[in-house]
Design an enzyme around this catalytic site. Structure first.
Site, PDB file in Angstrom:
ATOM      1  N   LYS A  53      29.606  28.246  -9.194  1.00 17.66           N
ATOM      2  CA  LYS A  53      29.046  29.701  -9.433  1.00 17.66           C
ATOM      3  C   LYS A  53      29.547  30.412  -8.585  1.00 17.66           C
ATOM      4  O   LYS A  53      29.689  30.322  -7.296  1.00 17.66           O
ATOM      5  CB  LYS A  53      27.378  29.638  -9.732  1.00 17.66           C
ATOM      6  CG  LYS A  53      26.796  30.733 -10.268  1.00 17.66           C
ATOM      7  CD  LYS A  53      26.862  30.159 -11.835  1.00 17.66           C
ATOM      8  CE  LYS A  53      26.284  31.067 -12.475  1.00 17.66           C
ATOM      9  NZ  LYS A  53      26.289  30.812 -14.126  1.00 17.66           N
TER      10      LYS A  53
ATOM     11  N   THR B  23      26.464  31.480 -26.066  1.00 16.05           N
ATOM     12  CA  THR B  23      25.148  30.886 -25.570  1.00 16.05           C
ATOM     13  C   THR B  23      23.973  31.049 -26.709  1.00 16.05           C
ATOM     14  O   THR B  23      23.284  30.213 -26.823  1.00 16.05           O
ATOM     15  CB  THR B  23      24.848  31.851 -24.289  1.00 16.05           C
ATOM     16  OG1 THR B  23      25.876  31.871 -23.423  1.00 16.05           O
ATOM     17  CG2 THR B  23      23.778  31.386 -23.349  1.00 16.05           C
TER      18      THR B  23
ATOM     19  N   LYS C 256      24.323  20.868 -16.276  1.00 15.05           N
ATOM     20  CA  LYS C 256      24.590  21.248 -17.535  1.00 15.05           C
ATOM     21  C   LYS C 256      25.893  20.647 -18.036  1.00 15.05           C
ATOM     22  O   LYS C 256      25.859  20.133 -19.237  1.00 15.05           O
ATOM     23  CB  LYS C 256      24.626  22.844 -17.447  1.00 15.05           C
ATOM     24  CG  LYS C 256      24.703  23.401 -18.894  1.00 15.05           C
ATOM     25  CD  LYS C 256      24.750  24.896 -18.703  1.00 15.05           C
ATOM     26  CE  LYS C 256      23.723  25.577 -17.728  1.00 15.05           C
ATOM     27  NZ  LYS C 256      24.008  27.089 -17.707  1.00 15.05           N
TER      28      LYS C 256
ATOM     29  N   ASN D  95      23.635  39.784 -23.425  1.00 10.46           N
ATOM     30  CA  ASN D  95      24.397  38.872 -24.271  1.00 10.46           C
ATOM     31  C   ASN D  95      23.522  37.925 -24.747  1.00 10.46           C
ATOM     32  O   ASN D  95      23.814  37.627 -25.909  1.00 10.46           O
ATOM     33  CB  ASN D  95      25.769  38.270 -23.223  1.00 10.46           C
ATOM     34  CG  ASN D  95      26.419  37.564 -23.976  1.00 10.46           C
ATOM     35  OD1 ASN D  95      26.157  36.397 -24.399  1.00 10.46           O
ATOM     36  ND2 ASN D  95      27.700  38.064 -24.305  1.00 10.46           N
TER      37      ASN D  95
ATOM     38  N   LYS E 237      32.987  24.857 -12.464  1.00  7.05           N
ATOM     39  CA  LYS E 237      32.981  25.614 -13.871  1.00  7.05           C
ATOM     40  C   LYS E 237      31.556  26.444 -13.578  1.00  7.05           C
ATOM     41  O   LYS E 237      30.571  25.771 -13.423  1.00  7.05           O
ATOM     42  CB  LYS E 237      32.784  24.929 -15.171  1.00  7.05           C
ATOM     43  CG  LYS E 237      33.182  25.576 -16.383  1.00  7.05           C
ATOM     44  CD  LYS E 237      34.318  26.196 -16.745  1.00  7.05           C
ATOM     45  CE  LYS E 237      34.600  27.473 -17.445  1.00  7.05           C
ATOM     46  NZ  LYS E 237      34.472  28.764 -16.945  1.00  7.05           N
TER      47      LYS E 237
ATOM     48  N   SER F 193      33.245  28.169 -23.246  1.00  7.23           N
ATOM     49  CA  SER F 193      34.169  28.217 -22.361  1.00  7.23           C
ATOM     50  C   SER F 193      35.150  27.245 -22.017  1.00  7.23           C
ATOM     51  O   SER F 193      36.352  27.334 -21.946  1.00  7.23           O
ATOM     52  CB  SER F 193      33.375  28.549 -20.900  1.00  7.23           C
ATOM     53  OG  SER F 193      33.235  29.628 -20.749  1.00  7.23           O
TER      54      SER F 193
HETATM   55  P1  NAD Z   1      23.293  40.053 -19.481  1.00  3.39           P
HETATM   56  O1  NAD Z   1      23.836  40.830 -18.261  1.00  3.39           O
HETATM   57  O2  NAD Z   1      24.158  40.264 -20.622  1.00  3.39           O
HETATM   58  O3  NAD Z   1      21.746  40.616 -19.861  1.00  3.39           O
HETATM   59  C1  NAD Z   1      20.763  40.336 -18.940  1.00  3.39           C
HETATM   60  C2  NAD Z   1      19.444  40.956 -19.471  1.00  3.39           C
HETATM   61  O4  NAD Z   1      18.484  40.852 -18.918  1.00  3.39           O
HETATM   62  C3  NAD Z   1      19.634  42.614 -19.918  1.00  3.39           C
HETATM   63  O5  NAD Z   1      19.042  42.904 -20.932  1.00  3.39           O
HETATM   64  C4  NAD Z   1      18.785  43.114 -18.718  1.00  3.39           C
HETATM   65  O6  NAD Z   1      18.291  44.200 -19.068  1.00  3.39           O
HETATM   66  C5  NAD Z   1      17.789  41.905 -18.584  1.00  3.39           C
HETATM   67  N1  NAD Z   1      16.998  41.807 -17.495  1.00  3.39           N
HETATM   68  C6  NAD Z   1      17.473  42.198 -15.953  1.00  3.39           C
HETATM   69  N2  NAD Z   1      16.395  41.903 -15.360  1.00  3.39           N
HETATM   70  C7  NAD Z   1      15.260  41.890 -15.994  1.00  3.39           C
HETATM   71  C8  NAD Z   1      14.116  41.709 -15.948  1.00  3.39           C
HETATM   72  N3  NAD Z   1      13.319  41.477 -14.662  1.00  3.39           N
HETATM   73  N4  NAD Z   1      13.174  41.528 -16.692  1.00  3.39           N
HETATM   74  C9  NAD Z   1      13.435  41.566 -17.959  1.00  3.39           C
HETATM   75  N5  NAD Z   1      14.771  41.640 -18.290  1.00  3.39           N
HETATM   76  C10 NAD Z   1      15.560  41.658 -17.539  1.00  3.39           C
HETATM   77  O7  NAD Z   1      23.144  38.419 -18.978  1.00  3.39           O
HETATM   78  P2  NAD Z   1      23.266  37.275 -20.023  1.00  3.39           P
HETATM   79  O8  NAD Z   1      24.740  36.882 -19.999  1.00  3.39           O
HETATM   80  O9  NAD Z   1      22.671  37.714 -21.277  1.00  3.39           O
HETATM   81  O10 NAD Z   1      22.417  36.297 -18.992  1.00  3.39           O
HETATM   82  C11 NAD Z   1      21.154  36.153 -19.232  1.00  3.39           C
HETATM   83  C12 NAD Z   1      20.501  34.800 -18.694  1.00  3.39           C
HETATM   84  O11 NAD Z   1      21.151  33.775 -19.293  1.00  3.39           O
HETATM   85  C13 NAD Z   1      20.946  34.618 -17.244  1.00  3.39           C
HETATM   86  O12 NAD Z   1      20.013  34.074 -16.655  1.00  3.39           O
HETATM   87  C14 NAD Z   1      22.228  33.860 -17.282  1.00  3.39           C
HETATM   88  O13 NAD Z   1      22.592  32.993 -16.289  1.00  3.39           O
HETATM   89  C15 NAD Z   1      21.820  32.756 -18.443  1.00  3.39           C
HETATM   90  N6  NAD Z   1      22.981  32.490 -19.170  1.00  3.39           N
HETATM   91  C16 NAD Z   1      24.008  33.334 -19.633  1.00  3.39           C
HETATM   92  C17 NAD Z   1      25.338  32.772 -20.511  1.00  3.39           C
HETATM   93  C18 NAD Z   1      26.365  33.593 -20.865  1.00  3.39           C
HETATM   94  O14 NAD Z   1      27.263  33.045 -21.524  1.00  3.39           O
HETATM   95  N7  NAD Z   1      26.061  34.876 -20.901  1.00  3.39           N
HETATM   96  C19 NAD Z   1      25.189  31.342 -20.297  1.00  3.39           C
HETATM   97  C20 NAD Z   1      24.431  30.569 -19.605  1.00  3.39           C
HETATM   98  C21 NAD Z   1      23.269  31.108 -19.355  1.00  3.39           C
END
Ligand code: NAD
Length: 428
Positions: free
Chosen positions: A104, A188, A92, A219, A68, A356
């Site tokens: 992944k 999340t 996790k 997100n 997953k 999920s």
């Molecule tokens: P997303 O694509 O929705 O958002 C990413 C955000 O980070 C955007 O606002 C982008 O502009 C910003 N960003 C990118 N590069 C950057 C930088 N160098 N400095 C500052 N901001 C930057 O992604 P997401 O789903 O919100 O995921 C964010 C993190 O959370 C990731 O590490 C992801 O693996 C982790 N995560 C997400 C989920 C999920 O369900 N969405 C679950 C677990 C972990």
């Protein structure tokens, strides 16, 4: 740098081993990914040319259930990064007791440079390339950085076309109309919020007296900003890839969200604009944001943000890792010396994979839950596992990250040993 990400991730495992109940065989198994797939994805571009994109899918371990993990679209995606993310997913899922292993995927691409049709062709091409390696009982993709429900809908549709049967449970994070779950979009952030609300009282840190800086307004980051804002926390800074905004007296998160949403609506499915365009604030860089004197620092963007190079600038009291792997192991050590608490990614951001899992269960049973049911089950799981990890931390006097790994290792060790151990085969 990318070469060392997995090696750095593995160090967390080593630190936890001495406290975990796990056999040598199981430890050996967990050092290596089960399957690492690299694919070439041919995409016909709008101008008629052909471009080949590199894609990956790593199934790190599937002892406790099918793999997953999300799929990331980003120019810096590499096999090393995907492998590290799959490793974290394994721990996790075990830490919050989901019947899944860790996996992944990723594609090396800047999705903001593609048209919608190119993005769809790339997404369907990625599924064509990995279709034999995924499935509801094999490995189940989901969204990650720069992938979203629309892309998950394309994935599900393409997989269903290949298999000539509708297969919603092959991917999670889908649009609601294609079998998605209520509450997945905020999961999340909601999970992280429950962890914060469970642990902050232990530090006597009430919401009204707590300042917060959030790196990443996607997100996870944007939804968490809203939850914290509504609960009375003072969000003084947020940022995205283009920079950040800061207001000492606190930012008006709903108006920043509205701004981002409007821009998104106007400009395809990727928000091209930066939160820097919102008025009544000071502008600051991502590096400045990380060094702010706040109570809670929440990295919610990418990995490797707090490193040996900038860790000395960190002034926050607590770091809640919503992003995967934002702190390197070297930085972790220095943070501990500085007395800064780190709340680890494999617990803090586990709400996403938990809902999920709920989506996968709903797809397979055909019975769909209300938002209240989803949130209530999510809260129950997050609070329960957070308290168990807290208890391990107290019992061994270790940090929370090591405690979360111990908790996960105990479950993984038990499952791996149930398949037969060295002692069993040697008859001892
Ligand atoms: P997303 O694509 O929705 O958002 C990413 C955000 O980070 C955007 O606002 C982008 O502009 C910003 N960003 C990118 N590069 C950057 C930088 N160098 N400095 C500052 N901001 C930057 O992604 P997401 O789903 O919100 O995921 C964010 C993190 O959370 C990731 O590490 C992801 O693996 C982790 N995560 C997400 C989920 C999920 O369900 N969405 C679950 C677990 C972990």
């Amino acid at each position: 740098m990318s070469e060392s990400l997995f090696a750095d991730a593995s160090k967390r495992l080593e630190q936890a081993l001495k406290y975990a109940n796990i056999s040598e065989d199981a430890i050996e198994r967990l050092k290596y990914p089960k399957t690492s797939l690299t694919v070439s994805i041919p995409v016909r571009m709008d101008n008629g040319s052909l471009r080949i994109f590199k894609g990956y899918r790593v199934r790190y371990d599937d002892t406790r259930g099918p793999g997953k993990g999300g799929v990331r679209y980003h120019p810096s995606v590499s096999l090393d990064e995907v492998q590290s993310l799959a490793f974290w997913m394994t721990f996790k899922c075990a830490a919050v007791n989901l019947p899944f292993g860790g996996a992944k995927g990723g594609v090396t691409v800047n999705p903001k440079e593609l048209s919608r049709l190119e993005l769809e062709r790339l997404s369907r091409g990625y599924i064509d390339a990995i279709a034999d390696f995924i499935g509801p009982d094999i490995d189940i993709p989901a969204p990650d950085v720069y992938t979203n429900p629309m892309i998950m809908g394309w994935y599900m549709d393409q997989y269903s076309i290949i298999h000539r049967q509708l297969t919603p449970a092959v991917v999670t994070g889908k649009p609601l109309s294609l079998g998605g779950s209520l509450g997945r979009d905020t999961a999340t952030a909601a999970g992280a919020f429950y962890v914060i609300e469970t642990l902050m009282p232990k530090f006597d840190q009430p919401a009204q007296n707590t300042t917060v800086a959030i790196q990443g307004f996607g997100n996870a980051g944007a939804h968490l900003a809203t939850l914290l804002y509504n609960a009375g926390y003072k969000i003084v800074a947020v940022s995205d890839s283009k920079g950040g905004v800061y207001a000492k007296k606190g930012l008006d998160i709903p108006s920043i969200r509205r701004f981002k949403d409007t821009q998104k609506g106007l400009q395809a499915i990727y928000c091209e604009d930066s939160v820097c365009n919102v008025v009544e604030h000071e502008v600051l860089s991502n590096e400045d944001l990380l060094g702010l004197d706040v109570d809670l620092l929440i990295p919610a963007a990418l990995e490797n943000q707090i490193t040996e190079t900038n860790v000395h600038n960190i002034k926050a009291k607590y770091i809640f890792e919503v992003a995967n792997g934002p702190t390197t192991s070297a930085a972790d050590k220095i943070l501990a010396e500085k007395g800064i608490y780190v709340f680890p990614d494999i617990l803090v951001n586990a709400g996403g994979v938990t809902v999920s899992y709920f989506e996968w269960v709903q797809n397979r049973s055909g019975l769909y839950w209300t938002l209240e049911e989803v949130n209530q089950r999510l809260k129950q799981k997050m609070v329960e596992e957070t308290l168990k990890i807290w208890q391990i931390k107290q019992e061994f006097s270790i940090n929370l990250r090591t405690a979360a790994y111990v908790h996960a290792l105990n479950r993984l060790g038990e499952a791996l040993s149930a398949k037969g151990t060295r002692d069993y085969y040697l008859g001892s």
